[in-house]
Design a protein around this motif. Sequence first.
Motif, PDB file in Angstrom:
ATOM      1  N   VAL A  35       1.179  -1.079  -0.094  1.00 40.49           N
ATOM      2  CA  VAL A  35       0.224  -0.113   0.088  1.00 40.49           C
ATOM      3  C   VAL A  35       0.830   1.314   0.026  1.00 40.49           C
ATOM      4  N   ALA A  36       1.995   1.412   0.711  1.00 37.16           N
ATOM      5  CA  ALA A  36       2.780   2.345   0.915  1.00 37.16           C
ATOM      6  C   ALA A  36       3.525   2.708  -0.423  1.00 37.16           C
ATOM      7  N   ALA A  37       3.814   1.644  -1.160  1.00 31.69           N
ATOM      8  CA  ALA A  37       4.541   1.943  -2.481  1.00 31.69           C
ATOM      9  C   ALA A  37       3.624   2.322  -3.767  1.00 31.69           C
ATOM     10  N   ALA A  38       2.382   2.122  -3.170  1.00 33.51           N
ATOM     11  CA  ALA A  38       1.430   2.374  -4.531  1.00 33.51           C
ATOM     12  C   ALA A  38       0.988   3.999  -4.730  1.00 33.51           C
ATOM     13  N   GLU A  39       0.452   4.338  -5.657  1.00 34.63           N
ATOM     14  CA  GLU A  39       0.090   5.711  -5.864  1.00 34.63           C
ATOM     15  C   GLU A  39      -1.334   5.563  -5.814  1.00 34.63           C
ATOM     16  N   VAL A  40      -2.022   4.317  -6.444  1.00 28.81           N
ATOM     17  CA  VAL A  40      -3.270   4.145  -6.678  1.00 28.81           C
ATOM     18  C   VAL A  40      -3.727   2.874  -5.879  1.00 28.81           C
ATOM     19  N   VAL A  41      -4.831   2.995  -5.004  1.00 27.95           N
ATOM     20  CA  VAL A  41      -5.677   2.166  -4.224  1.00 27.95           C
ATOM     21  C   VAL A  41      -6.904   1.783  -4.910  1.00 27.95           C
ATOM     22  N   ILE A  42      -7.073   0.454  -5.208  1.00 27.29           N
ATOM     23  CA  ILE A  42      -8.509   0.137  -5.192  1.00 27.29           C
ATOM     24  C   ILE A  42      -9.151  -0.576  -4.183  1.00 27.29           C
ATOM     25  N   ILE A  43      -9.966  -0.284  -3.790  1.00 24.93           N
ATOM     26  CA  ILE A  43     -10.697  -1.183  -2.893  1.00 24.93           C
ATOM     27  C   ILE A  43     -11.758  -1.850  -3.495  1.00 24.93           C
ATOM     28  N   VAL A  44     -11.998  -3.097  -3.178  1.00 28.34           N
ATOM     29  CA  VAL A  44     -12.845  -3.860  -3.741  1.00 28.34           C
ATOM     30  C   VAL A  44     -13.544  -4.770  -2.699  1.00 28.34           C
ATOM     31  N   THR A  45     -15.176  -4.467  -2.453  1.00 28.28           N
ATOM     32  CA  THR A  45     -15.572  -4.984  -1.216  1.00 28.28           C
ATOM     33  C   THR A  45     -16.846  -5.374  -1.455  1.00 28.28           C
ATOM     34  N   PRO A  46     -17.419  -6.496  -0.833  1.00 28.81           N
ATOM     35  CA  PRO A  46     -18.896  -6.648  -1.065  1.00 28.81           C
ATOM     36  C   PRO A  46     -19.732  -5.768   0.182  1.00 28.81           C
ATOM     37  N   THR A  47     -20.883  -5.905  -0.024  1.00 22.86           N
ATOM     38  CA  THR A  47     -21.682  -4.920   0.988  1.00 22.86           C
ATOM     39  C   THR A  47     -22.259  -5.994   1.897  1.00 22.86           C
ATOM     40  N   TYR A  48     -22.135  -5.682   3.341  1.00 19.73           N
ATOM     41  CA  TYR A  48     -22.892  -6.467   4.240  1.00 19.73           C
ATOM     42  C   TYR A  48     -23.273  -5.685   5.194  1.00 19.73           C
ATOM     43  N   LYS A  49     -24.786  -5.785   5.603  1.00 16.18           N
ATOM     44  CA  LYS A  49     -25.439  -5.068   6.626  1.00 16.18           C
ATOM     45  C   LYS A  49     -25.324  -3.432   6.348  1.00 16.18           C
ATOM     46  N   ALA A  50     -25.401  -3.040   5.088  1.00 19.11           N
ATOM     47  CA  ALA A  50     -25.354  -1.674   4.752  1.00 19.11           C
ATOM     48  C   ALA A  50     -23.875  -1.111   4.820  1.00 19.11           C
ATOM     49  N   SER A  51     -22.863  -2.013   4.910  1.00 17.57           N
ATOM     50  CA  SER A  51     -21.624  -1.267   5.063  1.00 17.57           C
ATOM     51  C   SER A  51     -20.299  -2.444   4.266  1.00 17.57           C
ATOM     52  N   TYR A  52     -19.069  -1.898   4.315  1.00 16.32           N
ATOM     53  CA  TYR A  52     -18.358  -2.705   3.493  1.00 16.32           C
ATOM     54  C   TYR A  52     -17.952  -3.997   4.409  1.00 16.32           C
ATOM     55  N   SER A  53     -17.161  -4.987   3.939  1.00 11.24           N
ATOM     56  CA  SER A  53     -17.124  -6.361   4.702  1.00 11.24           C
ATOM     57  C   SER A  53     -16.063  -5.945   5.925  1.00 11.24           C
ATOM     58  N   GLY A  54     -16.378  -6.752   6.974  1.00 11.63           N
ATOM     59  CA  GLY A  54     -15.648  -6.818   8.252  1.00 11.63           C
ATOM     60  C   GLY A  54     -14.182  -7.289   7.967  1.00 11.63           C
ATOM     61  N   ILE A  55     -14.027  -8.035   7.211  1.00  7.28           N
ATOM     62  CA  ILE A  55     -12.654  -8.506   6.460  1.00  7.28           C
ATOM     63  C   ILE A  55     -11.857  -7.296   6.252  1.00  7.28           C
ATOM     64  N   LEU A  56     -12.426  -6.630   5.404  1.00  3.26           N
ATOM     65  CA  LEU A  56     -11.779  -5.199   4.992  1.00  3.26           C
ATOM     66  C   LEU A  56     -11.394  -4.496   5.965  1.00  3.26           C
ATOM     67  N   LYS A  57     -12.455  -4.318   7.103  1.00  4.87           N
ATOM     68  CA  LYS A  57     -12.234  -3.147   8.069  1.00  4.87           C
ATOM     69  C   LYS A  57     -10.892  -3.772   8.982  1.00  4.87           C
ATOM     70  N   THR A  58     -11.096  -5.043   9.388  1.00  2.00           N
ATOM     71  CA  THR A  58      -9.880  -5.333  10.221  1.00  2.00           C
ATOM     72  C   THR A  58      -8.530  -5.344   9.391  1.00  2.00           C
ATOM     73  N   TYR A  59      -8.395  -4.992   8.106  1.00  2.07           N
ATOM     74  CA  TYR A  59      -7.291  -4.722   7.548  1.00  2.07           C
ATOM     75  C   TYR A  59      -6.996  -3.284   7.639  1.00  2.07           C
ATOM     76  N   LEU A  60      -8.041  -2.527   7.242  1.00  8.28           N
ATOM     77  CA  LEU A  60      -7.819  -1.010   7.331  1.00  8.28           C
ATOM     78  C   LEU A  60      -7.481  -0.740   8.666  1.00  8.28           C
TER      79      LEU A  60
END
Length: 182
Positions: free
Chosen positions: A65-90
């Motif tokens: 992530v640090a080396a990138a100029e562009v970050v594309i976030i790909v996530t499913p929607t669960y309970k009107a939000s992004y995934s919990g898996i994604l949140k744990t990483y963020l």
Amino acid sequence: MTKAVIIYGGHTRKSRLKGVLDRAEKFLSENHFVFETIYVHELPAQDLISANFKSESIIDANAKVAAAEVVIIVTPTYKASYSGILKTYLDLLPQKGFEGKTILPLVLGGSFGHLLVIDYALKPVLSALGARMILKGAFVLDTQIEYVENNQFQIDPLAEERLANVLQLVQEETRCSIPIHR
């Protein structure tokens, strides 16, 4: 060459979300980006759940992530939000981990009732991580992606057009970015 990273917040490589990922990867390849994909669900679960900042896998992912100029976030929607898996990483990214980066959210959901997930759930967290250039993003209905065979997906023409338009914004933004030297 522009460096990019895709953060895949799905729980498997076999869901329709993978169709969105494949489309993003195809775009980056065709436009000569150097990129890597972080499959969050393949990072050590114990390190994600226990917020192990010293984990080699987490340190390696954060370096991408640090080396990138562009970050594309790909996530499913669960309970009107992004995934919990994604949140744990963020949560494991440095406080300003997205500072100076162009961010593109791509979200898959079950109904247009969740269309605002990008603006009301995801963008505040991206901003808290230092992102200032958050592109419009795209919301795709899961019914607009069909598994065909051999791990291939077919995207509905309307969804394909939305994805193509927002991915093109990445190309335009990176072409227009001029580094400021102080």
